[in-house]
Enzyme design. Structure first.
Site, PDB file in Angstrom:
ATOM      1  N   CYS A  15      -1.004  -5.548   8.217  1.00  0.00           N
ATOM      2  CA  CYS A  15      -0.566  -6.927   8.029  1.00  0.00           C
ATOM      3  C   CYS A  15      -0.961  -7.830   9.187  1.00  0.00           C
ATOM      4  O   CYS A  15      -0.853  -9.057   9.077  1.00  0.00           O
ATOM      5  CB  CYS A  15       0.946  -6.970   7.818  1.00  0.00           C
ATOM      6  SG  CYS A  15       1.451  -6.403   6.177  1.00  0.00           S
ATOM      7  N   ASP A  65      -0.684  -7.540  -2.617  1.00  0.00           N
ATOM      8  CA  ASP A  65      -0.830  -7.364  -1.174  1.00  0.00           C
ATOM      9  C   ASP A  65      -1.879  -6.290  -0.912  1.00  0.00           C
ATOM     10  O   ASP A  65      -1.862  -5.239  -1.558  1.00  0.00           O
ATOM     11  CB  ASP A  65       0.504  -6.949  -0.544  1.00  0.00           C
ATOM     12  CG  ASP A  65       0.656  -7.459   0.888  1.00  0.00           C
ATOM     13  OD1 ASP A  65      -0.319  -7.330   1.651  1.00  0.00           O
ATOM     14  OD2 ASP A  65       1.725  -7.969   1.228  1.00  0.00           O
TER      15      ASP A  65
END
Length: 346
Positions: A15, A65
Site C-alpha cells: 500500500c 485493490d
C-alpha cells in the site's frame, strides 16, 4: 528467470505504492459526478468501498485493490494482496461473496510464479468464504496483484467513515508497523524471523472484528481499515466525515516488535513522508512524542486492521473477545466534539 526476488522488481511495495493522498484528492475533486439514487455510499467521504441499494434491504458492496509485492514469496504475496482487498468489504460491515483476480506480471518471471500468486489469493478467499470467478491479467515490468471484490451488507448495518460520535471509544484491531518492517527486510536489515510479525498480520483477515461485534451486540458507529494512508491519515478521514475530533493515546497504540527500532534507523517508506506532508497539518502531535513513534503512526500499512468507533463498554468487550482470538486489539483513544484539528495525539 530463477532466483529473482519479487521485491527487487518494484519501486514501491504494498500500500506504500499508493498515489500521494494530496495528489489523489486533487484528481478526485475534478471528476464529473454521475450520481444515482441507488448509490448510498460513494467516494465523498473517502469510504473503503461503494454500496448500491438492491431494493430489498440489502446493499451490494463493490471495491478493488491491488499493489506491487512487499514480500518475495509469491504465495504469501497473493495471500496478503487478497486479504487487503477483502478488508474493504469487512470495513463496510459486510461479507465478501465474489472476487475477480487482477494480475500484472513481468515476462522475466516464470509463469509458475504467477500460478503461486493466484493460489495464494485463492487461499485467502477460501478462508473468507468468497468465490473467485475469474479475472484479468496483463504483461507489466512490475508484478502487481489484487482483487475486485463484491460483497453484501444489510443496509441498516452498513458501516462508513462517518458516524463516529463524541464519547465513542476508538478500537484498533491490528498492530502498526508493516511498512517500516517490510522496508527494513527489503534493505537486508531485518531477517525473515524479524519480519514475520508483519507478514502474519498482513495475511490475517479482518473478519473477526465484524463477526464478534455482531455476536456481542457491539456494533460500531463508524469503521475504516487502516492501509496506505496510515493510522493518522485514516483517522483524519473518519474524524472529518463524522464531524468530530479523534484523540489518540500514542502509548495505547499496538506496535509490531522492532517497528520503532527500524523507524529510528531511518527505514521509513516514502509513503510515510507523503502521509505526514498531507495529513500532518490536520493533526496535533504532542511535542514530547519521539520522532520514531510518530513515524510509525504515519507509516503506510498494508492489510492493516480496522479502526472502529463505538461506545466505551462495547469497545472494551470487543477488545477482550478479539484478544481471546489472538489479535492485538486495543482501545487507542476516543472521539471528542469537533475541535481545531481533526486528530489530536497525546
Amino acid at each position: 528467470m530463477t532466483g529473482v526476488r519479487l521485491t527487487e522488481l518494484v519501486e514501491a511495495a504494498g500500500c506504500a505504492a499508493k498515489i500521494a493522498p494530496g495528489e489523489l484528492a486533487g484528481v478526485l475533486s475534478g471528476l464529473p459526478r454521475l450520481d444515482a439514487p441507488e448509490l448510498v455510499v460513494g467516494f465523498d467521504a473517502s469510504d473503503d468501498a461503494c454500496v448500491w441499494d438492491l431494493g430489498d434491504g440489502r446493499g451490494l458492496i463493490a471495491t478493488t485493490d491491488f499493489f506491487p509485492p512487499m514480500v518475495d514469496d509469491p504465495f504469501l504475496f497473493g495471500q496478503v494482496a487478497a486479504t487487503n482487498a477483502l478488508s474493504d468489504v469487512y470495513a463496510m460491515g459486510g461479507r465478501p461473496a465474489l472476487a475477480l483476480n487482477l494480475l500484472c506480471f513481468p515476462n522475466c518471471l516464470g509463469i509458475e510464479v504467477a500460478g503461486q500468486i493466484l493460489a495464494g489469493g485463492a487461499e485467502a478467499c477460501r478462508r473468507a468464504g468468497c468465490v473467485v470467478a475469474g479475472g484479468h491479467s496483463i504483461n507489466d515490468h512490475e508484478p502487481k496483484y489484487g482483487l475486485a471484490v463484491t460483497g453484501f451488507v444489510r443496509l441498516d448495518e452498513r458501516l462508513e467513515n462517518g458516524g463516529a460520535r463524541a464519547g465513542d471509544a476508538l478500537v484498533l484491531t491490528k498492530a502498526l508497523g508493516t511498512g517500516v518492517l517490510t522496508t527494513a527486510h527489503k534493505g537486508g536489515l531485518l531477517d525473515d524471523a524479524g519480519v514475520r510479525v508483519a507478514t502474519d498480520s498482513m495475511a490475517t483477515l479482518n473478519e473477526a472484528p465484524i463477526r464478534l461485534a455482531r455476536e456481542l451486540g457491539a456494533w460500531p458507529h463508524a469503521a475504516t481499515d487502516v492501509t496506505g494512508f496510515s493510522l493518522l491519515g485514516h483517522a483524519c478521514e473518519m474524524a472529518e466525515a463524522s464531524g468530530v475530533t479523534l484523540e489518540v493515546d500514542a502509548a495505547s497504540v499496538p506496535l509490531m516488535a522492532r517497528a520503532r527500532e527500524m523507524a529510528a534507523m531511518g527505514l521509513i517508506p516514502a509513503g510515510a513522508y507523503r502521509n505526514r506532508d498531507f495529513f500532518g497539518p490536520r493533526v496535533a502531535l504532542d511535542d514530547a512524542l519521539p520522532l520514531d513513534l510518530t513515524d510509525v503512526l504515519f507509516d503506510p500499512q498494508t492489510s492493516g486492521g480496522l479502526l472502529l468507533a463505538l461506545p466505551k463498554l462495547d469497545a472494551e468487550h470487543l477488545v477482550g473477545a478479539l484478544r481471546k482470538e489472538g489479535l492485538p486489539a486495543a482501545v487507542i483513544g476516543r472521539a471528542l466534539p469537533c475541535g481545531e484539528k481533526s486528530v489530536v495525539v497525546a
